[in-house]
Scaffold this motif. Structure first.
Motif, PDB file in Angstrom:
ATOM      1  N   UNK A 168      11.898  -6.264  12.652  1.00 10.00           N
ATOM      2  CA  UNK A 168      12.015  -5.420  11.463  1.00 10.00           C
ATOM      3  C   UNK A 168      10.832  -4.458  11.419  1.00 10.00           C
ATOM      4  N   UNK A 169      10.895  -3.495  10.506  1.00 10.29           N
ATOM      5  CA  UNK A 169       9.818  -2.508  10.350  1.00 10.29           C
ATOM      6  C   UNK A 169       9.422  -2.406   8.884  1.00 10.29           C
ATOM      7  N   UNK A 170       8.122  -2.223   8.656  1.00  7.28           N
ATOM      8  CA  UNK A 170       7.623  -2.047   7.290  1.00  7.28           C
ATOM      9  C   UNK A 170       6.568  -0.944   7.270  1.00  7.28           C
ATOM     10  N   UNK A 171       6.152  -0.563   6.083  1.00  9.00           N
ATOM     11  CA  UNK A 171       5.047   0.389   5.928  1.00  9.00           C
ATOM     12  C   UNK A 171       3.740  -0.388   5.823  1.00  9.00           C
ATOM     13  N   UNK A 172       2.617   0.305   5.980  1.00  9.84           N
ATOM     14  CA  UNK A 172       1.324  -0.363   5.836  1.00  9.84           C
ATOM     15  C   UNK A 172       1.145  -0.912   4.424  1.00  9.84           C
ATOM     16  N   UNK A 173       1.662  -0.214   3.432  1.00  9.10           N
ATOM     17  CA  UNK A 173       1.548  -0.693   2.049  1.00  9.10           C
ATOM     18  C   UNK A 173       2.218  -2.050   1.885  1.00  9.10           C
ATOM     19  N   UNK A 174       3.320  -2.246   2.611  1.00 10.81           N
ATOM     20  CA  UNK A 174       4.074  -3.502   2.494  1.00 10.81           C
ATOM     21  C   UNK A 174       3.380  -4.687   3.163  1.00 10.81           C
ATOM     22  N   UNK A 175       2.324  -4.427   3.966  1.00  9.61           N
ATOM     23  CA  UNK A 175       1.618  -5.553   4.593  1.00  9.61           C
ATOM     24  C   UNK A 175       0.885  -6.398   3.548  1.00  9.61           C
ATOM     25  N   UNK A 176       0.727  -5.863   2.347  1.00  8.61           N
ATOM     26  CA  UNK A 176       0.092  -6.625   1.263  1.00  8.61           C
ATOM     27  C   UNK A 176       1.005  -7.738   0.742  1.00  8.61           C
ATOM     28  N   UNK A 177       2.288  -7.672   1.102  1.00  7.59           N
ATOM     29  CA  UNK A 177       3.256  -8.634   0.558  1.00  7.59           C
ATOM     30  C   UNK A 177       3.550  -9.805   1.490  1.00  7.59           C
ATOM     31  N   UNK A 178       2.850  -9.875   2.630  1.00  8.82           N
ATOM     32  CA  UNK A 178       3.170 -10.922   3.608  1.00  8.82           C
ATOM     33  C   UNK A 178       1.900 -11.396   4.308  1.00  8.82           C
ATOM     34  N   UNK A 179       2.015 -12.531   4.999  1.00 13.52           N
ATOM     35  CA  UNK A 179       0.941 -12.988   5.878  1.00 13.52           C
ATOM     36  C   UNK A 179       1.537 -13.204   7.267  1.00 13.52           C
ATOM     37  N   UNK A 180       0.683 -13.169   8.279  1.00 12.32           N
ATOM     38  CA  UNK A 180       1.168 -13.224   9.655  1.00 12.32           C
ATOM     39  C   UNK A 180       0.358 -14.227  10.473  1.00 12.32           C
ATOM     40  N   UNK A 181       1.041 -14.842  11.436  1.00  7.41           N
ATOM     41  CA  UNK A 181       0.369 -15.781  12.344  1.00  7.41           C
ATOM     42  C   UNK A 181      -0.431 -15.030  13.403  1.00  7.41           C
ATOM     43  N   UNK A 198      -4.322  -1.431   7.120  1.00  7.24           N
ATOM     44  CA  UNK A 198      -3.748  -2.767   6.992  1.00  7.24           C
ATOM     45  C   UNK A 198      -4.322  -3.470   5.762  1.00  7.24           C
ATOM     46  N   UNK A 199      -3.468  -4.145   5.025  1.00 11.69           N
ATOM     47  CA  UNK A 199      -3.954  -4.901   3.869  1.00 11.69           C
ATOM     48  C   UNK A 199      -4.671  -6.162   4.351  1.00 11.69           C
ATOM     49  N   UNK A 200      -5.858  -6.401   3.835  1.00 10.83           N
ATOM     50  CA  UNK A 200      -6.627  -7.579   4.248  1.00 10.83           C
ATOM     51  C   UNK A 200      -5.942  -8.876   3.826  1.00 10.83           C
ATOM     52  N   UNK A 201      -5.057  -8.810   2.846  1.00 10.35           N
ATOM     53  CA  UNK A 201      -4.395 -10.029   2.367  1.00 10.35           C
ATOM     54  C   UNK A 201      -3.363 -10.576   3.352  1.00 10.35           C
ATOM     55  N   UNK A 202      -2.996  -9.771   4.349  1.00 12.28           N
ATOM     56  CA  UNK A 202      -2.010 -10.267   5.330  1.00 12.28           C
ATOM     57  C   UNK A 202      -2.670 -11.134   6.396  1.00 12.28           C
ATOM     58  N   UNK A 203      -4.011 -11.178   6.376  1.00 11.95           N
ATOM     59  CA  UNK A 203      -4.756 -12.013   7.326  1.00 11.95           C
ATOM     60  C   UNK A 203      -5.268 -13.243   6.598  1.00 11.95           C
ATOM     61  N   UNK A 204      -5.013 -14.420   7.188  1.00 16.98           N
ATOM     62  CA  UNK A 204      -5.488 -15.677   6.602  1.00 16.98           C
ATOM     63  C   UNK A 204      -6.379 -16.398   7.620  1.00 16.98           C
ATOM     64  N   UNK A 205      -6.869 -17.532   7.246  1.00 17.53           N
ATOM     65  CA  UNK A 205      -7.700 -18.330   8.155  1.00 17.53           C
ATOM     66  C   UNK A 205      -6.885 -18.933   9.302  1.00 17.53           C
ATOM     67  N   UNK A 206      -5.564 -18.739   9.280  1.00 15.69           N
ATOM     68  CA  UNK A 206      -4.703 -19.188  10.389  1.00 15.69           C
ATOM     69  C   UNK A 206      -4.289 -18.047  11.317  1.00 15.69           C
TER      70      UNK A 206
END
Length: 274
Positions: A168-181, A198-206
């Motif tokens: 799928x494809x999203x905008x950079x603004x939409x990266x705030x709504x998800x997290x990624x492995x 890139x939204x910093x909230x899409x990055x977690x400690x995992x």
């Protein structure tokens, strides 16, 4: 002695001759590998001259990967999917094109014990670098590959090239709504020391963050990821060695070991920075 080349512009900085000579010594293969500066106008004629001179194969880097594809009589599935070629194989009457970039990336991630199966991957960028890795990433059976690009339309067009519903494809603004492995930077932003939006909230400690760019120091993107507590950050040096190893295997039917070559290159990079 079989002859090989790497074409590019610029090309002086290329580490491919060093890598392939180390592979050759390690596997006891008699090859000569050089680099060739070319222009778009001269590229096709230069390749044909090299074939006539007995060349067995060539690597292709920017900006000739798509032009090289146009010269090929045969293409592998991964070259077709990438829409670009980085490895040419010359036989008596045909030129075959392959793309080993994605294999290089996937193998480097695996060497860092990064799982891709059933994982959510964010792929940043919609140019040739991103295109070249999608098919090998899909082969690892991820849960989802999400493409994000400065121009969202380009990300959507790239996703549409593949029939797999996992893409799928999203905008950079939409990266705030998800997290990624796994987050993979296939943009050229790091080359100009810029950061993607890139939204910093899409990055977690995992999250594992990967940048295709490499250098003596971490790229601005990887430093940013570390700051936001990514589990692991990896630069693209292993991908460079990995794609070269796959090309070497295609040409010589011998699979070289990458660990020592990678360590030597890393040492040279860090030494050059002192």
């Amino acid at each position: 002695m079989d002859k090989f080349l790497v074409y590019g512009n610029p090309i002086a900085q290329s580490k491919s001759p060093i890598i392939h000579q180390m592979f050759a010594q390690q596997t006891k293969q008699a090859i000569h590998y050089d680099k060739c500066l070319s222009t778009s106008a001269e590229f096709e004629e230069s390749v044909n001259k090299f074939i006539l001179a007995g060349g067995k194969g060539a690597n292709v880097t920017a900006p000739f990967k798509e032009q090289a594809m146009q010269m090929c009589d045969q293409l592998t599935e991964r070259a077709k999917a990438a829409g670009a070629v980085n490895t040419l194989i010359f036989s008596e009457r045909t030129i075959k094109g392959d793309n080993t970039d994605g294999v290089g990336l996937v193998n480097d991630l695996k060497n860092h014990q990064v799982q891709l199966t059933n994982k959510t991957i964010l792929l940043m960028g919609a140019g040739g670098a991103a295109r070249g890795v999608i098919l090998p990433l899909l082969a690892e059976n991820p849960k989802q590959i999400v493409i994000v690009n400065r121009t969202t339309e380009k990300a959507e067009q790239l996703a549409a090239r593949f029939t797999d519903q996992k893409i799928t494809a999203i905008s950079y603004a939409e990266t705030a709504k998800a997290t990624f492995d796994v987050v993979i930077n296939a943009t050229s932003a790091s080359l100009s020391a810029n950061l993607p939006d890139l939204s910093s909230t899409c990055i977690t400690t995992n999250t594992v963050c990967y940048d295709m760019v490499y250098g003596a120091k971490l790229s601005p993107f990887l430093n940013w990821c570390k700051k936001h507590k990514a589990r692991l950050v990896i630069d693209g040096l292993g991908m460079l060695v990995g794609q070269a190893a796959e090309s070497f295997y295609i040409w010589r039917n011998v699979r070289p070991q990458q660990t020592q070559v990678l360590a030597k290159l890393r040492s040279q990079l860090q030494g050059a920075d002192k």
